[in-house]
Design a protein around this motif. Sequence first.
Motif, PDB file in Angstrom:
ATOM      1  N   ASP A 211       0.854  -1.193   0.000  1.00  0.00           N
ATOM      2  CA  ASP A 211       0.000   0.000   0.000  1.00  0.00           C
ATOM      3  C   ASP A 211       0.888   1.241   0.000  1.00  0.00           C
ATOM      4  OD1 ASP A 211      -2.497  -1.137  -0.097  1.00  0.00           O
ATOM      5  OD2 ASP A 211      -2.685  -1.337   2.069  1.00  0.00           O
ATOM      6  N   GLU A 212       0.243   2.379  -0.086  1.00  0.00           N
ATOM      7  CA  GLU A 212       0.969   3.645  -0.043  1.00  0.00           C
ATOM      8  C   GLU A 212       0.379   4.504   1.059  1.00  0.00           C
ATOM      9  OE1 GLU A 212       2.233   7.341  -3.017  1.00  0.00           O
ATOM     10  OE2 GLU A 212       1.232   5.551  -3.819  1.00  0.00           O
ATOM     11  N   GLU A 213       1.238   5.033   1.916  1.00  0.00           N
ATOM     12  CA  GLU A 213       0.824   5.939   2.979  1.00  0.00           C
ATOM     13  C   GLU A 213       1.752   7.143   2.985  1.00  0.00           C
ATOM     14  OE1 GLU A 213       0.719   3.983   6.743  1.00  0.00           O
ATOM     15  OE2 GLU A 213      -0.885   2.578   6.162  1.00  0.00           O
TER      16      GLU A 213
ATOM     17  N   LEU B 100       5.844   3.646   0.372  1.00  0.00           N
ATOM     18  CA  LEU B 100       5.386   2.271   0.209  1.00  0.00           C
ATOM     19  C   LEU B 100       5.396   1.573   1.564  1.00  0.00           C
ATOM     20  CD1 LEU B 100       4.624   0.305  -2.182  1.00  0.00           C
ATOM     21  CD2 LEU B 100       6.946  -0.592  -1.945  1.00  0.00           C
TER      22      LEU B 100
ATOM     23  N   LYS C 191       4.340  -2.651  -7.137  1.00  0.00           N
ATOM     24  CA  LYS C 191       4.067  -1.286  -6.677  1.00  0.00           C
ATOM     25  C   LYS C 191       2.884  -1.307  -5.727  1.00  0.00           C
ATOM     26  CE  LYS C 191       1.125  -0.384 -10.702  1.00  0.00           C
ATOM     27  NZ  LYS C 191       1.007  -1.833 -10.986  1.00  0.00           N
ATOM     28  N   ALA C 192       2.552  -0.124  -5.193  1.00  0.00           N
ATOM     29  CA  ALA C 192       1.385  -0.012  -4.317  1.00  0.00           C
ATOM     30  C   ALA C 192       0.140  -0.499  -5.071  1.00  0.00           C
ATOM     31  CB  ALA C 192       1.206   1.430  -3.866  1.00  0.00           C
TER      32      ALA C 192
END
Length: 598
Positions: A365-367, A371, A396-397
Amino acid sequence: MHQYRTHTCAELRPEHVGNIVRLSGWVHRKRDHGGLIFIDLRDHYGLTQCVLEPSSPVFAELEQVRPEWVITLTGTVVARGADTINTNLPTGSVELRIQEFALISQAQELPLPVFGEPHYPEEIRLRNRFLDLRREKLHRNIMLRSRVITSLRRRMEGQGFTEFQTPILTASSPEGARDFLVPSRMHPGQFYALPQAPQQFKQLIMVAGFDRYFQIAPCFRDEDARADRSPGEFYQLDIEMSFVTQEDVFAAVEPVLHGVFEEFADGRTVPPRPFPRIPYSEAMLKYGSDKPDLRNPIEICDLTEFFALDAVTFNAFKKPIAAGGVVRAIPAPGAAAQPRSFFDKLNEWARSDMGAPGLGYVILDEEAGALVGRGPIAKFIPADILVQMAAKAKAKAGDAIFFACDKPNQAAGLAGAARMRIGEQLEICEKDIFRFCWIVDFPMFERDDVTGKVDFAHNPFSMPQGGLEVLDSADPLSILAYQYDIVCNGTELSSGAVRNHRPDIMYKAFAIAGYDDATVDSRFGGMISAFKYGAPPHGGIAPGVDRIVMLLADEPNIREVILFPMNQQAQDLLMNAPAEVSPEQLRELHIRVALPPK
């Protein structure tokens, strides 16, 4: 008028309206509509609808006919009304108005229906194969097979190849499977073998001075059945060429296979040549298989180096890595959006179907632009290392990464199977396309895990890359051979090789595998003796005809493209083979049967 037919059941068109014609065939279907009798008459070529009115003098007789009776009908061709035209039939704009009827033969109650083609148990289908073959789909497959073989022959002859026939009764030879043995009446206690392949004979044809050989060759192997392999016998397009390199073989074979698949693609795509060349080691790493399905875009990668780091604390992988194991990563594009059950089911599949401890995974995920990972093992992987892992896996995310950890071969097998399962479940594999590739640079030798003995990895008659010099100086397990496979959509169509045509190199190669010169002379005497009298460099291949047709017919089971196949237990249920023979026959062959204890 001909006794049986003036036209086939696929031939009548509007231009025949008003003609009196005669058709013969099987009663495919019979319907009674308000007094009118409709009969769909079928022969090898197709169907024609035939109509009978109640006032006809043959009405009472035709009322008695049943499905699969063979009959002859004579009558006038009439046009169908606009609202009754059947656009699914070539003959659908006309019908035959019946005037005369002749019964040729009756059919008993059918053990399986021909009309409708419902699924029936394979045992019933094989026991009544002559009925099964009347069904449209199977009939179409067998006709496709015939046309494919005709096309292969035409294309081979167009490339300057000549067809020869090699013996069926020959000597037993270790080709990698069990031989079918044939006892000799004239030579008590001695046996012929049915050829597993015409391998030695086609090489001898090259030594004899012929240049480009091919044959639609029957081959016999006493091996277990699989969905893509028929037990007992199969056919291959056997090819051999003189004065060639590996690339010369590819250049001759690619146009033949590419052309056949284009000819029978039926709307599917065949990418242009040349076919990709993939080294064996790369195939095992990227795809977990030496017969990769390139319709699946997922590529496996090696992440062992990261899990070996002290900073990564996932101890379940540490011990296998220390013992020589590896970690293979399988990226799953877009899998982050899948429910938890998707991951749980894959884990359970790895345990139950593959016998593995499971499949570790990380969901990406992305936050805040960074990553991050979720899932059971994400907490054991520092953020900076996770970024490096994702980069190497090309993930990737929004994606996920699954992990297989084991000894190299076992990890490759699990990762390869997981790659295909993930690709299918995520529905990211290409449809309606034939993806070919060559697998090249196979290892010449391998070490048996049980005995520790070095033996041939594949075809023992292949030329090692580097010739005699490399056999004398290199680690046998590092030696590559001029061996290659051609693969389409994950199905191996054939193995081939540039042959070892020099006796000195052959003796040395067999010595490394533990065979002394006397053993080589005894088992391969005909061929090695021929090589001592001047042999050209030569190479070949033998694509499987059954598998080619299976792919073109889009059939998952090879028995659907063979006229009279055996079942999975290598039994011919129609002809009741194998079967016991009489004591007189055994005495004639000087054979006494010693059955295993019950």
